[in-house]
Design an enzyme around this catalytic site. Structure first.
Site, mmCIF file in Angstrom:
data_model
loop_
_atom_site.group_PDB
_atom_site.id
_atom_site.type_symbol
_atom_site.label_atom_id
_atom_site.label_comp_id
_atom_site.label_asym_id
_atom_site.label_seq_id
_atom_site.Cartn_x
_atom_site.Cartn_y
_atom_site.Cartn_z
ATOM 1 N N GLU A 226 -1.163 2.731 10.255
ATOM 2 C CA GLU A 226 -0.879 1.402 10.310
ATOM 3 C C GLU A 226 0.662 0.966 9.787
ATOM 4 O O GLU A 226 0.937 1.929 8.979
ATOM 5 C CB GLU A 226 -1.693 0.380 9.440
ATOM 6 C CG GLU A 226 -3.046 0.454 9.731
ATOM 7 C CD GLU A 226 -3.841 -0.395 9.012
ATOM 8 O OE1 GLU A 226 -5.189 -1.041 9.400
ATOM 9 O OE2 GLU A 226 -3.401 -0.745 7.858
ATOM 10 N N LYS A 228 3.388 -0.355 7.251
ATOM 11 C CA LYS A 228 3.409 -0.764 5.884
ATOM 12 C C LYS A 228 4.282 -1.644 5.681
ATOM 13 O O LYS A 228 5.464 -1.516 5.453
ATOM 14 C CB LYS A 228 3.352 0.227 4.877
ATOM 15 C CG LYS A 228 2.987 -0.055 3.405
ATOM 16 C CD LYS A 228 3.397 1.070 2.335
ATOM 17 C CE LYS A 228 2.867 0.510 1.080
ATOM 18 N NZ LYS A 228 3.588 -0.623 0.566
ATOM 19 N N ARG A 378 -8.005 3.465 -6.625
ATOM 20 C CA ARG A 378 -7.184 4.245 -6.039
ATOM 21 C C ARG A 378 -7.460 5.344 -5.374
ATOM 22 O O ARG A 378 -7.710 6.461 -6.320
ATOM 23 C CB ARG A 378 -5.819 4.172 -6.585
ATOM 24 C CG ARG A 378 -4.724 4.714 -6.075
ATOM 25 C CD ARG A 378 -3.529 5.029 -6.992
ATOM 26 N NE ARG A 378 -2.966 3.970 -7.620
ATOM 27 C CZ ARG A 378 -2.289 2.692 -7.291
ATOM 28 N NH1 ARG A 378 -1.583 2.892 -6.132
ATOM 29 N NH2 ARG A 378 -1.917 2.015 -8.149
#
Length: 511
Positions: A226, A228, A378
């Site tokens: 994708e 960013k 994360r």
């Protein structure tokens, strides 16, 4: 009843050891013996926060205090929580309010011992607010819940993952701790804490990727690449006509994004939770700088793009694979899906990254299509790929400038997360405009803990994005590394210190 002194002693023991096991043992022993009404406030304090949020008391007020410390500890957790409630209720301006607040604060400090007073000053001033401690607190809550079940004679092993999931979905560690420590079936009751529309969820975070090739080698071909954006992270909730929009720090900004609110109300759903970015655009569709996006809140012209769907019409999707969540998103808001390519070849992935950069964006995201939504974590399932190294670090201090910069706060001291605190790894004044210098000089004193002739030292709360050419070993700074050609990209008003990069992440950049 538990005395404040017991909480202060536990906090001191935690600060005095680097052993995670020892920290967890100390905290869990205290949590396990708290009364039910004491769990929420004590858990908040140990994580460096207050249930009441801000009380309107600044550092100047705290530094001007001249209490007469009590000889023995008599303040209970309930006493202090009640006093903080009264102080929070007095938040505001005016001589009458200020006098009552000063009297209330003075009475609290006079009732505290020296150690308790220092703890309260740091708590009220925000100096205890170390989000990095949350991981230890989660483990301590799990261990304390297990200890509490021992006391009833029906031992139940409460896993830390159960506490972590409940906390990330609720966004409230004190409430999660209360459930874990008072429930007859803590595992089941923690599992029952799920996503609740209109209540923000801790956002899933991405890890830095070394390169596109490295990300693809690690994640394989079952990925989406994708664009960013250099925008502001938003989490959007809608139930019926009621809409809430939150930042990555879970702050409600609904009133500042009218276009996004209108868009959410137009979607063909009854309830939905979307994760995405919002940004300001030039007339030609290219993105404006991040700072302009932040300044545009409260006006029209901000464009939202979404990359995840966490809930749709009564169905929670956080445990579904990303591919399913993207399909739901495309069905709901097809014109606002983050641009990307699914299962690209290496050549197609490289073209997608080049297209993102050519469009003025900061890079790309590579995401595993089978990844679930790990709220607040994360992980390596999402990786961000940028053309240059950047780190999100915390400002520890700032030196006064010289020459043309005389009178301005200029050279910032940079820190990375290490354990429950921060360690210095460098300084820089490169990349700062005159506007940046003015902002630093106006803003940094609000976070001041102390100063000397050379610098103002700050509470570790301000996050700055730093671009660098690399990292090298060094004995100059406590972190054992130094940044090569570090320069300021921007200040991250949208990111808490708990999400700053760790010293391990910095060391991973060593050649």
């Amino acid at each position: 009843m538990t005395l404040l002194g017991e909480v202060v002693a536990a906090s001191g023991e935690v600060a005095a050891t680097r052993s995670r096991k020892a920290k967890t043992a100390t905290l869990s022993a205290l949590l396990a013996r708290l009364e039910p009404a004491e769990i929420r406030p004590a858990t908040a304090w140990l994580a460096g926060e207050m249930l009441q949020g801000r009380t309107g008391i600044g550092w100047r007020t705290l530094q001007a205090l001249t209490p007469t410390p009590a000889a023995t500890s008599t303040l209970t957790v309930a006493d202090v929580d009640a006093a903080l409630e009264r102080l929070a209720a007095l938040a505001g301006s005016g001589s009458g309010v200020g006098a009552r607040r000063a009297a209330e604060l003075g009475a609290l400090m006079d009732a505290a011992t020296s150690d308790e007073g220092r703890f309260l000053v740091r708590l009220l001033g925000g100096e205890l607010r170390q989000g990095a401690l949350e991981g230890v607190m989660i483990e301590a809550v799990a261990a304390a819940a297990t200890l509490a079940s021992d006391a009833t004679g029906s031992r139940v092993e409460v896993p830390a993952d159960a506490v972590r999931r409940a906390f990330m979905l609720s966004g409230r560690l004190p409430t999660t701790a209360h459930v874990a420590l008072t429930s007859e079936d803590p595992v089941a009751d923690l599992a029952a804490i799920g996503l609740e529309v209109l209540r923000p969820v801790r956002p899933m975070l991405a890890s830095p990727g070394d390169s596109l090739d490295a990300a693809l080698a690690e994640l394989g071909t079952e990925v989406v690449v994708e664009q960013k954006f250099d925008g502001a992270r938003i989490q959007c909730h809608r139930r019926g006509d009621e809409v809430r929009v939150f930042t990555r720090t879970l702050r409600d900004i609904t009133g500042g994004v009218p276009d996004t609110v209108a868009l959410l109300r137009s979607l063909p759903v009854e309830s939905v939770v979307l994760d995405g970015e919002i940004l300001a655009l030039h007339d030609d569709g290219r993105p404006r700088p991040f700072q302009e996006t932040m300044k545009a809140f409260g006006s029209t012209g901000l464009r939202p793009w979404f990359f995840d769907c966490l809930h749709r019409d009564g169905l929670d999707l956080v445990d579904e694979p990303l591919e399913r969540r993207r399909a739901e998103l495309a069905a709901i808001a097809p014109d606002h899906v983050m641009p990307g390519v699914v299962r690209p070849s290496a050549e197609e992935a490289a073209e997608a990254v080049d297209a993102s950069l050519a469009a003025g964006h900061e890079g790309s995201m590579v995401k595993a299509l089978d990844s679930t939504y790990s709220a607040g974590r994360r992980g390596r399932a999402w990786q961000k790929v940028k053309p240059s190294h950047t780190l999100d670090l915390v400002v520890l201090a700032c030196e006064w400038g010289s020459g043309r910069r005389r009178g301005w706060l200029s050279n910032i001291h940079l820190g990375a997360r290490e354990g429950d605190g921060f360690v210095m790894i460098g300084k820089t004044f490169k990349g700062m405009t005159d506007e940046t210098l003015r902002w630093q000089t106006d803003t940094f004193p609000r976070y001041e803990t102390h100063r000397d002739a050379w610098a103002v030292y700050l509470r570790p709360e301000i996050v700055v994005e730093i671009e660098l050419d690399g990292v090298q070993t060094s004995t100059r700074y406590p972190g054992g590394v130094a940044l090569r050609f570090a320069r300021v990209v921007r200040y991250r008003d949208d990111k808490p210190a708990a999400e700053a990069d760790t010293i391990d992440a910095v060391r991973a950049l060593l050649p």
